[in-house]
Design a protein around this motif. Structure first.
Motif, short mmCIF file in Angstrom:
data_model
loop_
_atom_site.label_atom_id
_atom_site.label_comp_id
_atom_site.label_asym_id
_atom_site.label_seq_id
_atom_site.Cartn_x
_atom_site.Cartn_y
_atom_site.Cartn_z
N GLU A 270 0.87 -1.17 0.00
CA GLU A 270 0.00 0.00 0.00
C GLU A 270 0.91 1.22 0.00
N ARG A 271 0.90 1.93 -1.10
CA ARG A 271 1.81 3.08 -1.23
C ARG A 271 1.38 4.20 -0.31
N ARG A 272 2.27 4.61 0.59
CA ARG A 272 2.02 5.68 1.54
C ARG A 272 3.25 6.55 1.63
N SER A 273 3.06 7.81 1.87
CA SER A 273 4.19 8.71 2.09
C SER A 273 3.83 9.65 3.23
N GLY A 274 4.83 10.25 3.81
CA GLY A 274 4.62 11.18 4.91
C GLY A 274 5.39 10.77 6.14
N GLY B 24 5.94 2.53 1.44
CA GLY B 24 4.59 2.27 1.88
C GLY B 24 4.54 1.18 2.93
N LEU B 25 3.36 0.59 3.06
CA LEU B 25 3.11 -0.49 4.02
C LEU B 25 2.97 -1.80 3.27
N LYS B 26 3.54 -2.86 3.80
CA LYS B 26 3.40 -4.17 3.19
C LYS B 26 2.39 -4.97 3.99
#
Length: 84
Positions: free
Chosen positions: A39-43, A68-70
């Motif tokens: 799940e592509r996440r940034s920040g 991101g998160l796997k």
């Protein structure tokens, strides 16, 4: 409800798997399939963020990485009586 209560997803998964296996007939095979997705996440506020190789967009010569998160999903595969 779920975001305010304290619950353990591992314990809930064990209970659910036990209930599902208990209702299966003895001659049914138990197949567990494992899959992972990113799940592509940034920040800066994402605590469990990591850098992973994107298997869909990568090739042998070009490696694409994303942050991101796997998520790892485990699925119980059972044969259905009406489906051969």
């Amino acid at each position: 409800v779920f975001n305010r209560a304290k619950w353990n997803s591992l314990a809930g998964g064990k209970i659910l798997l036990g209930l599902l296996i208990a209702v299966l007939p003895d001659d049914y095979p138990v197949l567990i399939v494992v899959d992972d997705t990113i799940e592509r996440r940034s920040g800066k506020s994402i605590n469990a963020k990591g850098c992973y190789r994107d298997a869909c967009r990568s090739s042998d010569s070009n490696i694409v990485k994303c942050f991101g998160l796997k998520w790892v999903c485990m699925m119980l595969i059972v044969p259905l009586p009406w489906n051969k």
